[in-house]
Motif scaffolding. Structure first.
Motif, PDB file in Angstrom:
ATOM      1  N   PRO A 118       0.843  -1.199   0.000  1.00 50.56           N
ATOM      2  CA  PRO A 118       0.000   0.000   0.000  1.00 50.56           C
ATOM      3  C   PRO A 118       0.879   1.251   0.000  1.00 50.56           C
ATOM      4  N   PRO A 119       0.422   2.295  -0.615  1.00 51.98           N
ATOM      5  CA  PRO A 119       1.234   3.524  -0.617  1.00 51.98           C
ATOM      6  C   PRO A 119       1.424   4.024   0.802  1.00 51.98           C
ATOM      7  N   SER A 120       2.642   4.489   1.071  1.00 55.43           N
ATOM      8  CA  SER A 120       2.926   4.954   2.438  1.00 55.43           C
ATOM      9  C   SER A 120       2.168   6.243   2.706  1.00 55.43           C
ATOM     10  N   SER A 121       1.665   6.335   3.908  1.00 52.74           N
ATOM     11  CA  SER A 121       0.890   7.506   4.302  1.00 52.74           C
ATOM     12  C   SER A 121       1.832   8.573   4.849  1.00 52.74           C
ATOM     13  N   ASN A 122       1.602   9.770   4.437  1.00 52.98           N
ATOM     14  CA  ASN A 122       2.408  10.891   4.934  1.00 52.98           C
ATOM     15  C   ASN A 122       1.786  11.528   6.170  1.00 52.98           C
ATOM     16  N   GLY A 123       0.734  10.920   6.671  1.00 53.86           N
ATOM     17  CA  GLY A 123       0.031  11.490   7.821  1.00 53.86           C
ATOM     18  C   GLY A 123       0.914  11.669   9.037  1.00 53.86           C
ATOM     19  N   MET A 124       1.719  10.653   9.343  1.00 51.64           N
ATOM     20  CA  MET A 124       2.598  10.769  10.516  1.00 51.64           C
ATOM     21  C   MET A 124       3.652  11.846  10.309  1.00 51.64           C
ATOM     22  N   ARG A 125       4.135  11.958   9.076  1.00 50.01           N
ATOM     23  CA  ARG A 125       5.125  12.991   8.770  1.00 50.01           C
ATOM     24  C   ARG A 125       4.526  14.382   8.950  1.00 50.01           C
ATOM     25  N   TYR A 126       3.307  14.578   8.447  1.00 54.25           N
ATOM     26  CA  TYR A 126       2.639  15.868   8.585  1.00 54.25           C
ATOM     27  C   TYR A 126       2.352  16.183  10.050  1.00 54.25           C
ATOM     28  N   LEU A 127       1.977  15.177  10.796  1.00 57.24           N
ATOM     29  CA  LEU A 127       1.717  15.378  12.221  1.00 57.24           C
ATOM     30  C   LEU A 127       2.994  15.808  12.939  1.00 57.24           C
ATOM     31  N   ALA A 128       4.093  15.145  12.653  1.00 62.45           N
ATOM     32  CA  ALA A 128       5.364  15.491  13.298  1.00 62.45           C
ATOM     33  C   ALA A 128       5.788  16.915  12.938  1.00 62.45           C
ATOM     34  N   VAL A 129       5.657  17.274  11.662  1.00 63.85           N
ATOM     35  CA  VAL A 129       6.007  18.633  11.233  1.00 63.85           C
ATOM     36  C   VAL A 129       5.078  19.652  11.893  1.00 63.85           C
ATOM     37  N   VAL A 155       7.782  25.378  17.989  1.00 59.57           N
ATOM     38  CA  VAL A 155       8.636  26.533  17.672  1.00 59.57           C
ATOM     39  C   VAL A 155       7.870  27.832  17.899  1.00 59.57           C
ATOM     40  N   LEU A 156       6.623  27.887  17.461  1.00 62.18           N
ATOM     41  CA  LEU A 156       5.815  29.091  17.665  1.00 62.18           C
ATOM     42  C   LEU A 156       5.605  29.382  19.143  1.00 62.18           C
ATOM     43  N   LEU A 157       5.276  28.354  19.919  1.00 61.15           N
ATOM     44  CA  LEU A 157       5.089  28.551  21.358  1.00 61.15           C
ATOM     45  C   LEU A 157       6.392  28.970  22.029  1.00 61.15           C
ATOM     46  N   GLY A 158       7.498  28.379  21.608  1.00 62.08           N
ATOM     47  CA  GLY A 158       8.796  28.761  22.159  1.00 62.08           C
ATOM     48  C   GLY A 158       9.097  30.218  21.900  1.00 62.08           C
ATOM     49  N   GLY A 159       8.855  30.673  20.673  1.00 64.77           N
ATOM     50  CA  GLY A 159       9.070  32.085  20.343  1.00 64.77           C
ATOM     51  C   GLY A 159       8.176  33.004  21.153  1.00 64.77           C
ATOM     52  N   TYR A 160       6.925  32.601  21.328  1.00 65.76           N
ATOM     53  CA  TYR A 160       5.988  33.407  22.119  1.00 65.76           C
ATOM     54  C   TYR A 160       6.464  33.540  23.563  1.00 65.76           C
ATOM     55  N   PHE A 161       6.893  32.419  24.157  1.00 72.78           N
ATOM     56  CA  PHE A 161       7.332  32.464  25.548  1.00 72.78           C
ATOM     57  C   PHE A 161       8.632  33.246  25.713  1.00 72.78           C
ATOM     58  N   VAL A 162       9.499  33.218  24.723  1.00 75.03           N
ATOM     59  CA  VAL A 162      10.726  34.028  24.783  1.00 75.03           C
ATOM     60  C   VAL A 162      10.362  35.507  24.782  1.00 75.03           C
TER      61      VAL A 162
END
Length: 86
Positions: free
Chosen positions: A6-17, A24-31
């Motif tokens: 079956p074709p590999s799903s990119n869902g896990m990759r998108y979730l990780a990204v 990163v956004l939360l880190g920048g906000y807290f800084v």
């Protein structure tokens, strides 16, 4: 005969990204938030030093002296409250 894979799903990759982007956004906000609180704390410390200097140098009347003492006490309390929270 081999079954096609079956074709590999990119869902896990998108979730990780997505999770990485949110982190990163939360880190920048807290800084930025921490920098703002540090600036406010420094400003409060400067105002307190100025207040105490004015209190010590200027010979003010009794009523003005009490108001100045109260202002300095409020600044001191605000600075201590910020130090315990930060």
């Amino acid at each position: 005969m081999n079954a096609p894979e079956p074709p590999s799903s990119n869902g896990m990759r998108y979730l990780a990204v997505g999770v990485l982007c949110v982190a990163v956004l939360l880190g920048g906000y807290f800084v930025q938030l921490n920098a703002k609180v540090d600036r406010q704390r420094e400003e409060a410390a400067e105002r307190l030093v100025l207040c105490r200097h004015v209190e010590a140098v200027v010979g003010v009347t009794a009523s003005s002296h009490e108001k100045l003492q109260e202002t300095c006490k409020q600044l001191s309390d605000q600075l201590l409250k910020g130090a315990t929270q930060g």
